[in-house]
Design a protein around this motif. Sequence first.
Motif, PDB file in Angstrom:
ATOM      1  N   ALA A 154       0.814  -1.220   0.000  1.00 21.05           N
ATOM      2  CA  ALA A 154       0.000   0.000   0.000  1.00 21.05           C
ATOM      3  C   ALA A 154       0.844   1.265   0.000  1.00 21.05           C
ATOM      4  O   ALA A 154       0.319   2.346  -0.296  1.00 21.05           O
ATOM      5  N   GLU A 155       2.130   1.177   0.315  1.00 21.39           N
ATOM      6  CA  GLU A 155       2.973   2.369   0.393  1.00 21.39           C
ATOM      7  C   GLU A 155       4.031   2.344  -0.708  1.00 21.39           C
ATOM      8  O   GLU A 155       4.399   1.282  -1.215  1.00 21.39           O
ATOM      9  N   ARG A 156       4.511   3.522  -1.022  1.00 21.95           N
ATOM     10  CA  ARG A 156       5.562   3.671  -2.029  1.00 21.95           C
ATOM     11  C   ARG A 156       6.470   4.825  -1.614  1.00 21.95           C
ATOM     12  O   ARG A 156       6.082   5.694  -0.817  1.00 21.95           O
ATOM     13  N   LYS A 157       7.665   4.829  -2.162  1.00 19.29           N
ATOM     14  CA  LYS A 157       8.641   5.864  -1.829  1.00 19.29           C
ATOM     15  C   LYS A 157       8.512   7.029  -2.808  1.00 19.29           C
ATOM     16  O   LYS A 157       8.444   6.823  -4.025  1.00 19.29           O
ATOM     17  N   VAL A 158       8.492   8.234  -2.260  1.00 13.63           N
ATOM     18  CA  VAL A 158       8.422   9.448  -3.073  1.00 13.63           C
ATOM     19  C   VAL A 158       9.495  10.410  -2.578  1.00 13.63           C
ATOM     20  O   VAL A 158       9.940  10.342  -1.421  1.00 13.63           O
ATOM     21  N   ALA A 159       9.898  11.295  -3.460  1.00 15.61           N
ATOM     22  CA  ALA A 159      10.913  12.306  -3.132  1.00 15.61           C
ATOM     23  C   ALA A 159      10.223  13.646  -2.903  1.00 15.61           C
ATOM     24  O   ALA A 159       9.441  14.108  -3.739  1.00 15.61           O
ATOM     25  N   ARG A 160      10.520  14.250  -1.774  1.00 15.18           N
ATOM     26  CA  ARG A 160       9.977  15.560  -1.439  1.00 15.18           C
ATOM     27  C   ARG A 160      11.124  16.497  -1.074  1.00 15.18           C
ATOM     28  O   ARG A 160      12.169  16.059  -0.588  1.00 15.18           O
ATOM     29  N   TRP A 170       8.121   7.397   2.755  1.00 14.05           N
ATOM     30  CA  TRP A 170       7.140   6.375   2.429  1.00 14.05           C
ATOM     31  C   TRP A 170       5.748   6.962   2.641  1.00 14.05           C
ATOM     32  O   TRP A 170       5.433   7.456   3.725  1.00 14.05           O
ATOM     33  N   VAL A 171       4.914   6.908   1.609  1.00  7.00           N
ATOM     34  CA  VAL A 171       3.564   7.468   1.683  1.00  7.00           C
ATOM     35  C   VAL A 171       2.574   6.441   1.148  1.00  7.00           C
ATOM     36  O   VAL A 171       2.933   5.506   0.419  1.00  7.00           O
ATOM     37  N   LYS A 172       1.316   6.613   1.525  1.00  4.66           N
ATOM     38  CA  LYS A 172       0.233   5.760   1.040  1.00  4.66           C
ATOM     39  C   LYS A 172      -0.936   6.633   0.626  1.00  4.66           C
ATOM     40  O   LYS A 172      -1.038   7.806   1.016  1.00  4.66           O
ATOM     41  N   GLY A 173      -1.816   6.056  -0.167  1.00  2.99           N
ATOM     42  CA  GLY A 173      -2.997   6.789  -0.587  1.00  2.99           C
ATOM     43  C   GLY A 173      -3.946   7.044   0.567  1.00  2.99           C
ATOM     44  O   GLY A 173      -3.927   6.347   1.591  1.00  2.99           O
ATOM     45  N   LYS A 174      -4.799   8.035   0.420  1.00  2.54           N
ATOM     46  CA  LYS A 174      -5.716   8.388   1.502  1.00  2.54           C
ATOM     47  C   LYS A 174      -6.731   7.283   1.778  1.00  2.54           C
ATOM     48  O   LYS A 174      -7.146   7.093   2.916  1.00  2.54           O
ATOM     49  N   ALA A 175      -7.145   6.576   0.744  1.00  2.00           N
ATOM     50  CA  ALA A 175      -8.161   5.533   0.920  1.00  2.00           C
ATOM     51  C   ALA A 175      -7.557   4.145   1.066  1.00  2.00           C
ATOM     52  O   ALA A 175      -8.301   3.163   1.151  1.00  2.00           O
ATOM     53  N   GLU A 176      -6.248   4.027   1.097  1.00  4.87           N
ATOM     54  CA  GLU A 176      -5.598   2.720   1.174  1.00  4.87           C
ATOM     55  C   GLU A 176      -5.301   2.354   2.624  1.00  4.87           C
ATOM     56  O   GLU A 176      -5.033   3.218   3.462  1.00  4.87           O
ATOM     57  N   ARG A 177      -5.332   1.059   2.887  1.00  6.18           N
ATOM     58  CA  ARG A 177      -5.019   0.536   4.217  1.00  6.18           C
ATOM     59  C   ARG A 177      -3.662  -0.163   4.165  1.00  6.18           C
ATOM     60  O   ARG A 177      -3.329  -0.820   3.175  1.00  6.18           O
TER      61      ARG A 177
END
Length: 277
Positions: A154-160, A170-177
């Motif tokens: 449910a999570e993936r790595k993003v660069a900020r 590591w972030v996940k979608g708002k509707a994902e568990r």
Amino acid sequence: MVMGWGVGMERWIIDYQVIWGDPADARTWAVLDEKLKVRYPHPCGVGLGILATAVDSGGHHTDEVYQFCRIRRWRNIFAIKGASKPGKPVIAQRPSMVDVTWKGQTERNGAELWFVGTDTAKDWIYNRYPVEDGPGALHFANDLPDDFFDQCVAERKVARYVKGFKRIEWVKGKAERNEALDLMVYNLAMAHYLGLNRYKEHDWARVRQALAQAGLFDEKPVQAERLALPVATQATQATPATQRPEPDPAPTPVVSPQPVARPIQRRSSTSGYLKRR
């Protein structure tokens, strides 16, 4: 979620259950306590218990988690909290004591809070998803729900960029568990607490020997049959039916022992000159 560990940090998901109830209700924690006492049968016939348990202290029921773990430290039941920072170890070197006395001093025998490096743990887990067998592989149970596998990824790595500096998160979608992924992180933290990541071949050999000895002295007949069956099969295969038995060797004649000759004793005489003196 109960997970078993093997050589090279190979993993097996043994049990996955959801306890429905209010964390503020003591009956919910009583159900969890009974489930943590369950022993799971090993293929060798020995029942294995849970060696370490992690309970997430985040959320709105932190005090209930501390109360549950405080009186069960001797069973390796610990409160944990995720530390989402790159480079953090999977589990801290030592816990933080969260209980204080009325004097404001840290209570020595109080509840312990272990910080878990979630970023490091998730990197380790995601890097081993492609492994199908052997060290680092993950084996799923057959009765897992369909959404369990979606939660594992449910999570993936993003660069900020924060104040001009690049940060990987590591972030996940708002509707994902992501409960299943969190449970894998907690299990990995407890494996590091037990030192399984540092086990060598001789350490696992000692574990196998302990399991074999525990099975030999087990009083349950079903487990005894499981242990005796492979031994009997190997003994049968070691002597095929087509092999001709060797003839008995000829009897060896018995020879009576010869009497041992005694050494000849020399005669001694005394000089008469000494007697006269």
